[in-house]
Design an enzyme around this catalytic site. Structure first.
Site, PDB file in Angstrom:
ATOM      1  N   ASP A  43       0.672  -1.216  -0.053  1.00 34.65           N
ATOM      2  CA  ASP A  43      -0.024  -0.027  -0.194  1.00 34.65           C
ATOM      3  C   ASP A  43       0.767   1.185   0.044  1.00 34.65           C
ATOM      4  O   ASP A  43       1.855   1.199  -0.365  1.00 34.65           O
ATOM      5  CB  ASP A  43      -0.885  -0.073   1.262  1.00 34.65           C
ATOM      6  CG  ASP A  43      -2.247   0.586   1.095  1.00 34.65           C
ATOM      7  OD1 ASP A  43      -2.319   1.814   0.843  1.00 34.65           O
ATOM      8  OD2 ASP A  43      -3.239   0.011   1.275  1.00 34.65           O
ATOM      9  N   HIS A  70      -3.689   6.236   4.139  1.00 34.17           N
ATOM     10  CA  HIS A  70      -4.525   4.987   3.464  1.00 34.17           C
ATOM     11  C   HIS A  70      -3.899   3.565   3.976  1.00 34.17           C
ATOM     12  O   HIS A  70      -4.751   2.778   4.408  1.00 34.17           O
ATOM     13  CB  HIS A  70      -4.390   4.833   1.931  1.00 34.17           C
ATOM     14  CG  HIS A  70      -5.321   3.809   1.204  1.00 34.17           C
ATOM     15  ND1 HIS A  70      -4.910   2.601   0.831  1.00 34.17           N
ATOM     16  CD2 HIS A  70      -6.619   3.882   0.953  1.00 34.17           C
ATOM     17  CE1 HIS A  70      -5.678   1.953   0.492  1.00 34.17           C
ATOM     18  NE2 HIS A  70      -6.839   2.578   0.299  1.00 34.17           N
ATOM     19  N   SER A 110     -11.380  -0.612  -0.286  1.00 34.91           N
ATOM     20  CA  SER A 110     -10.031  -0.541   0.353  1.00 34.91           C
ATOM     21  C   SER A 110     -10.178  -1.063   2.033  1.00 34.91           C
ATOM     22  O   SER A 110      -9.437  -1.541   2.608  1.00 34.91           O
ATOM     23  CB  SER A 110      -9.258   0.410   0.263  1.00 34.91           C
ATOM     24  OG  SER A 110      -8.504   0.479  -0.884  1.00 34.91           O
TER      25      SER A 110
END
Length: 404
Positions: free
Chosen positions: A158, A190, A347
């Protein structure tokens, strides 16, 4: 004599490069969201020696053809997946692809993290995956076995992970960074959010699992497929070196236009014995058109909201294996050791299931877990026929098999 044999081999290899180039073996020609003049060359199932010779010969050819050539990019060498990334013009790549050992070429697709809107909320997702019949309003009760994924490792491929966050209790480490010039941390948030859902102390499904950050996306949550493939190989190699293949899970809360190279690399990692969990994507489209979500043996996850309705943004279709909470999910964030944030996306659904995979692996007493067994377990115990508007997807909602 040895020199002569090498010379013959070299000339033989270059014959396809000297003759008129025929049609490029390009598999994802329709892909438009790609890195300019960057390609992934994928080889047939050849032995390591032949592959090394191919790379040497291509490097020699390009060095003579282009004085600005800086060498091949990432090299990928896994069982049934060998190749490399190259930055060059179409004509040159066309000539390289004519080698009889080349299976195909993919454009280097751009990859993005799958997050969406920001809103104040609560970690209701943990409550939902531990109860058959909906959430417990106001209670936010998560029922789970105290093993909580102990002894397992989740690789977060990521934007990186803010490993100093209190949610990780020292269980998170930074493994590798494939964004040149960037620091070994999460500049976007994120990856930290995803890691918190998978294995955070308060926000996480498998709160005793180890977390290893593999950075492949930049501070905006974007990156190249070639870097993601390099990160995937690093994770697989790292798990192998530690003899932890059967106790490892790879979370991929990211995606790109369909890429056969991307999917084949994912299959190669699964074949090594590592569970791969992929986000379905946020385009409200058929997940069969994106990678790695369309990989057959990956566990592909769509998103639901508090009402068990497929999220309006969630991709759908036969590629999906299971749904999980993905709207208004609270988890760890960057900017402070106790920072948190609520965001939405497949996600966020994906690490709920990656955490479940680690959780179920941790419950195995004899260490005989395989990706196939874990996928079967997750789909088998999932709550059936509760997802509203699944749109041609399997109506499975993730469940940890320990609640009520």
């Amino acid at each position: 004599m040895l020199f002569s044999k090498s010379l013959v081999a070299l000339v033989a290899c270059f014959l396809p490069l000297i003759v008129s180039a025929t049609e490029l073996k390009l598999r994802n020609a329709a892909a438009t969201n790609v890195a300019a003049d960057s390609y992934i060359v994928v080889y047939k199932d050849i032995d390591d020696s032949t592959f090394e010779s191919e790379m040497f010969n291509v490097h020699s050819f390009l060095s003579k053809r282009d004085s600005t050539f800086r060498g091949l990019g990432h090299k990928y060498k896994m069982p049934k997946f060998k190749g490399y990334q190259i930055e060059s013009d179409m004509d040159t790549v066309n000539r390289i692809s004519q080698s009889p050992h080349v299976a195909y070429v993919d454009k280097d697709v751009k990859v993005s993290a799958y997050d969406l809107s920001v809103r104040i909320g609560a970690p209701w997702g943990l409550d939902r995956i531990s109860h058959r019949n909906g959430t417990s309003p106001g209670l936010e009760e998560y029922t789970y076995d105290s093993s909580a994924g102990g002894g397992t490792t989740i690789y977060i491929i990521d934007t990186g992970v803010y490993i100093e966050h209190v949610e990780f209790e020292g269980r998170a480490t930074f493994g590798a960074n494939f964004i040149p010039g960037s620091p070994d941390t999460d500049e976007d948030g994120h990856g930290t959010h995803v890691a918190g859902i998978a294995a955070g102390a308060n926000f996480g499904v498998a709160s005793k699992a180890k977390i290893i950050a593999v950075r492949v996306l930049d501070a905006n949550g974007d990156g190249k497929g070639s870097n993601v493939l390099a990160g995937m190989q690093w994770a697989a190699d790292d798990a192998g070196k530690k003899n932890q293949t059967a106790k490892s899970v790879i979370n991929m809360s990211l995606g790109a236009d369909y890429s056969e190279a991307f999917n084949k690399a994912t299959e190669a990692i699964i074949a090594k014995g590592i569970v791969v969990v992929a986000a379905a994507g946020n385009e409200d489209a058929n997940a069969s058109g994106v990678s790695p979500a369309s990989t057959v043996d990956a566990i592909t996850v769509g998103a639901t909201d508090r009402n068990d309705s497929r999220a309006a943004f969630s991709n759908w279709g036969v590629a999906l294996d299971v749904f999980a909470p993905g709207v208004d999910i609270l988890s760890a964030w960057i900017g402070g050791k106790d920072a948190n944030k609520t965001i939405s996306g497949t996600s966020m659904a994906c690490p709920h299931v990656a955490g479940l995979a680690a959780y179920f692996i941790g419950l195995e007493k004899n260490g005989t877990s395989t990706p196939s067994k874990i996928a079967t377990k997750i789909k088998g115990v999932a709550t059936k026929n509760v997802v509203l508007h699944p749109k041609n997807s399997r109506d499975n909602l993730a469940y940890n098999d320990d609640g009520y």
